[in-house]
Design a protein around this motif. Structure first.
Motif, PDB file in Angstrom:
ATOM      1  N   TYR A  93       5.611   0.947 -10.431  1.00  0.00           N
ATOM      2  CA  TYR A  93       3.810   0.037  -9.198  1.00  0.00           C
ATOM      3  C   TYR A  93       5.410  -1.476  -8.854  1.00  0.00           C
ATOM      4  O   TYR A  93       6.253  -1.866  -9.811  1.00  0.00           O
ATOM      5  CB  TYR A  93       3.637  -0.332 -10.638  1.00  0.00           C
ATOM      6  N   PRO A  94       4.542  -1.886  -8.190  1.00  0.00           N
ATOM      7  CA  PRO A  94       5.521  -2.925  -6.236  1.00  0.00           C
ATOM      8  C   PRO A  94       5.576  -4.006  -7.015  1.00  0.00           C
ATOM      9  O   PRO A  94       6.415  -4.681  -6.514  1.00  0.00           O
ATOM     10  CB  PRO A  94       5.236  -2.352  -6.043  1.00  0.00           C
ATOM     11  N   LEU A  95       4.804  -4.467  -8.137  1.00  0.00           N
ATOM     12  CA  LEU A  95       4.723  -5.581  -8.211  1.00  0.00           C
ATOM     13  C   LEU A  95       4.531  -6.265 -10.126  1.00  0.00           C
ATOM     14  O   LEU A  95       4.624  -5.692 -11.007  1.00  0.00           O
ATOM     15  CB  LEU A  95       3.321  -6.431  -8.295  1.00  0.00           C
ATOM     16  N   SER A  96       5.733  -7.439 -10.076  1.00  0.00           N
ATOM     17  CA  SER A  96       5.808  -8.034 -11.313  1.00  0.00           C
ATOM     18  C   SER A  96       5.127  -8.660 -11.917  1.00  0.00           C
ATOM     19  O   SER A  96       5.405  -8.679 -13.019  1.00  0.00           O
ATOM     20  CB  SER A  96       7.552  -8.905 -11.553  1.00  0.00           C
ATOM     21  N   GLU A 139      -9.414  -4.748  -1.075  1.00  0.00           N
ATOM     22  CA  GLU A 139      -8.266  -4.577  -2.118  1.00  0.00           C
ATOM     23  C   GLU A 139      -7.110  -5.928  -1.533  1.00  0.00           C
ATOM     24  O   GLU A 139      -7.579  -6.933  -0.589  1.00  0.00           O
ATOM     25  CB  GLU A 139      -6.670  -3.394  -1.385  1.00  0.00           C
ATOM     26  N   ALA A 140      -6.363  -6.737  -2.340  1.00  0.00           N
ATOM     27  CA  ALA A 140      -5.853  -7.784  -2.460  1.00  0.00           C
ATOM     28  C   ALA A 140      -3.831  -7.330  -2.540  1.00  0.00           C
ATOM     29  O   ALA A 140      -4.133  -6.209  -3.667  1.00  0.00           O
ATOM     30  CB  ALA A 140      -6.434  -9.312  -3.372  1.00  0.00           C
ATOM     31  N   GLN A 141      -2.972  -8.352  -2.344  1.00  0.00           N
ATOM     32  CA  GLN A 141      -1.763  -8.075  -3.450  1.00  0.00           C
ATOM     33  C   GLN A 141      -1.728  -8.001  -4.853  1.00  0.00           C
ATOM     34  O   GLN A 141      -1.756  -9.186  -5.376  1.00  0.00           O
ATOM     35  CB  GLN A 141      -0.795  -9.267  -2.258  1.00  0.00           C
ATOM     36  N   GLU A 167      -8.072   2.190  -5.008  1.00  0.00           N
ATOM     37  CA  GLU A 167      -7.822   0.337  -4.439  1.00  0.00           C
ATOM     38  C   GLU A 167      -7.044   0.238  -5.394  1.00  0.00           C
ATOM     39  O   GLU A 167      -5.384  -0.473  -4.883  1.00  0.00           O
ATOM     40  CB  GLU A 167      -8.577  -0.335  -5.389  1.00  0.00           C
ATOM     41  N   LEU A 168      -6.647   1.339  -6.585  1.00  0.00           N
ATOM     42  CA  LEU A 168      -5.581   1.180  -7.267  1.00  0.00           C
ATOM     43  C   LEU A 168      -4.092   1.534  -5.852  1.00  0.00           C
ATOM     44  O   LEU A 168      -2.676   0.830  -5.899  1.00  0.00           O
ATOM     45  CB  LEU A 168      -5.257   2.109  -8.856  1.00  0.00           C
ATOM     46  N   ALA A 169      -4.231   2.818  -5.689  1.00  0.00           N
ATOM     47  CA  ALA A 169      -3.078   2.912  -5.516  1.00  0.00           C
ATOM     48  C   ALA A 169      -3.379   2.336  -3.631  1.00  0.00           C
ATOM     49  O   ALA A 169      -1.308   2.430  -3.146  1.00  0.00           O
ATOM     50  CB  ALA A 169      -3.899   4.521  -4.109  1.00  0.00           C
ATOM     51  N   HIS A 170      -4.005   1.037  -3.009  1.00  0.00           N
ATOM     52  CA  HIS A 170      -3.665   0.945  -1.933  1.00  0.00           C
ATOM     53  C   HIS A 170      -2.111  -0.004  -2.818  1.00  0.00           C
ATOM     54  O   HIS A 170      -1.402  -0.910  -1.959  1.00  0.00           O
ATOM     55  CB  HIS A 170      -4.571  -0.306  -1.701  1.00  0.00           C
ATOM     56  N   GLN A 171      -1.632  -0.669  -3.789  1.00  0.00           N
ATOM     57  CA  GLN A 171      -0.862  -1.179  -3.972  1.00  0.00           C
ATOM     58  C   GLN A 171       0.326  -0.886  -3.307  1.00  0.00           C
ATOM     59  O   GLN A 171       1.075  -1.986  -3.969  1.00  0.00           O
ATOM     60  CB  GLN A 171      -0.876  -1.593  -5.835  1.00  0.00           C
ATOM     61  N   TRP A 172       0.191   0.292  -3.853  1.00  0.00           N
ATOM     62  CA  TRP A 172       1.676   0.898  -2.907  1.00  0.00           C
ATOM     63  C   TRP A 172       1.265   1.520  -1.533  1.00  0.00           C
ATOM     64  O   TRP A 172       2.301   1.260  -0.564  1.00  0.00           O
ATOM     65  CB  TRP A 172       1.533   2.118  -3.638  1.00  0.00           C
ATOM     66  N   GLY A 211      -5.383   6.731   5.011  1.00  0.00           N
ATOM     67  CA  GLY A 211      -5.300   7.861   4.350  1.00  0.00           C
ATOM     68  C   GLY A 211      -4.356   8.082   3.043  1.00  0.00           C
ATOM     69  O   GLY A 211      -4.668   9.266   2.602  1.00  0.00           O
ATOM     70  N   PHE A 212      -3.526   7.358   2.287  1.00  0.00           N
ATOM     71  CA  PHE A 212      -3.164   7.625   1.247  1.00  0.00           C
ATOM     72  C   PHE A 212      -3.863   7.286  -0.037  1.00  0.00           C
ATOM     73  O   PHE A 212      -3.544   8.088  -0.976  1.00  0.00           O
ATOM     74  CB  PHE A 212      -1.298   7.294   2.421  1.00  0.00           C
ATOM     75  N   ALA A 213      -4.775   5.955   0.738  1.00  0.00           N
ATOM     76  CA  ALA A 213      -5.493   5.765  -0.471  1.00  0.00           C
ATOM     77  C   ALA A 213      -6.199   7.205  -1.294  1.00  0.00           C
ATOM     78  O   ALA A 213      -6.827   7.285  -1.511  1.00  0.00           O
ATOM     79  CB  ALA A 213      -6.194   4.741  -0.395  1.00  0.00           C
TER      80      ALA A 213
END
Length: 444
Positions: free
Chosen positions: A256-259, A276-278, A301-306, A324-326
């Motif tokens: 997961y990309p965020l601390s 979605e937001a960061q 929406e969760l997948a958008h974090q990546w 497409g990825f989300a």
């Protein structure tokens, strides 16, 4: 200058992205925004200052920032000095310096401003700062950031943020990053958030409402929720499988990309679509009705974090790299959760795409169609065809390489197709030609 010459001059003006030709700015690169704001809910009044840290990319005497005309600028300073002149027009704050700065010079820009924030009208409806029945949301995609702070509003311009927001005591304010302080005084509460990871302006958000907060099971990544107390029982049912989604996506897509973890906000109002937001996803009360009917959107929406938030398309024509990825992540979750397989989803949506107008180019859909559902579904189908061609092991290794290599950065479609070549035993050019660069829907 004649009207025709003015028109020619405007036509020849350079643009960063033809999908949003008036967005973004030249001559500098921002590394950090520090927002110190006050918002009064009852009268929809926003005021405060933005401190912008940047560096010049060329010799600079004049420059611009994106800022809504609904907000008035009271004072500007650049490196501690008053500029020769500043003015607001056409969605821009124009600043003229007293002396030119050389390339590579540090810029510290302080803008004091205020007003009654309004959404920005666009091809895609109203975006940006929006009043709720009792509170506020910010939906920044694709060009709504300038509705509430001066910025270089383009996805390729990533920066870190500190957001300090003071608002009426009963309300909770939520912004990106880690909550580092909360201070109540004289009927107002000041919330300070620190977003360390580089973030595109459209992914910066502010949510204000009568929210209670909860912490969900951790599973290696902290997941929080903010919602009206009346929706708690529905939420516990509808969003119960988020920790399992997080576990699956970490396995398939990489860390997961965020601390600061992940936060879900559910507004007291209905929303047409989630946002979605960061590090944050925003849902409406209609997505939390006790039926678990929005689970595919929760996965999306969760997948958008990546895909979209950490790895961001450098130009909006690459929007399929987000959507497409989300969308494919929805199918992967369905497959994992004993719902329809990704293959079943692919066959169903392939038939629907064949029945729809075949006039969309996935790699460059055009600004009016960049949020068309065909971009989402054709993008997911492209990934499914790639997965079948190179096999699961190579496909998911490619996705993890993609999210690692371009983490908190921006990328183009060519970057993805180039990386994918490393995971294939034969040329993928026919696949890309058929799915990305042709309008006709290929056979599945």
């Amino acid at each position: 200058m004649t009207r025709s010459k003015k028109a020619a001059k405007r036509a020849a003006a350079p643009v960063i992205d033809p999908y949003l030709p008036t967005n973004g700015n030249f001559g500098y690169r921002v590394s950090r925004y520090e927002l110190d704001l006050e918002y009064k809910v009852a009268i929809n009044r926003l005021s405060g200052s933005a401190t912008i840290t940047a560096v010049t990319l060329a010799a600079l005497r004049t420059f611009t920032l994106d800022l809504s005309d609904a907000l008035a600028v009271a004072k500007v300073s650049v490196n501690g000095r008053r500029p020769a002149h500043f003015r607001c027009s056409g969605g821009k704050l124009h600043i003229s310096l007293q002396e030119s700065l050389p390339a590579g010079a540090a810029l510290s820009i302080v803008v004091r401003y205020g007003g009654t924030p309004q959404p920005i009208r666009s091809y895609w409806g109203e975006v940006g700062f929006e009043e709720l029945t009792n509170g506020v949301l910010v939906a920044g995609q694709p060009n709504g950031a300038a509705s509430w702070f001066p910025c270089d509003d383009h996805p390729s311009a990533k920066a870190s943020y500190r957001i300090r927001i003071s608002t009426d005591g009963p309300y909770r304010a939520i912004a990106n990053g880690e909550l580092v302080s909360r201070r109540a005084r004289a009927g107002m509460t000041t919330w300070t958030y620190e977003q360390a990871e580089p973030t595109s302006t459209y992914l910066v958000t502010l949510q204000i409402g009568m929210y209670d907060t909860y912490r969900l099971a951790k599973n290696g990544v902290a997941i929080h929720a903010a919602l009206p107390p009346r929706l708690r029982r529905n939420f516990d049912h509808d969003f119960a499988r988020q920790p399992q989604m997080m576990k699956l996506f970490v396995k398939l897509f990489g860390p997961y990309p965020l601390s600061s973890g992940y936060t879900v906000v559910v507004t007291d109002d209905d929303l047409e679509i989630p946002l979605e937001a960061q590090g944050i996803s925003i849902f409406g009360a209609n997505h939390c009705d006790g039926t678990r009917g929005a689970e595919r959107l929760i996965a999306h929406e969760l997948a958008h974090q990546w895909f979209g938030n950490s790895v961001t398309a450098r130009r909006w024509r690459g929007i399929w790299l987000h959507e497409g990825f989300a969308c494919y992540a929805e199918w992967l979750w369905s497959e994992h959760a004993n719902g329809r397989s990704a293959d079943d989803h692919a066959r169903y949506h392939h038939q629907r795409l064949q029945d729809a107008p075949q006039d969309l180019l996935l790699a460059d859909p055009g600004p009016r169609d960049m949020f068309d559902d065909r971009v989402y579904k054709r993008g997911a189908l492209t990934l499914h065809v790639l997965r079948r061609q190179i096999g699961d092991d190579s496909f998911f290794a490619l996705l993890r390489d993609w999210t690692s290599r371009y983490r908190h950065s921006t990328a183009l479609t060519d970057d993805f197709t180039g990386l994918a070549a490393n995971y294939a035993h034969e040329s993928l050019r026919p696949l890309w030609d058929a799915w990305l660069y042709s309008k006709d829907v290929p056979d599945l």
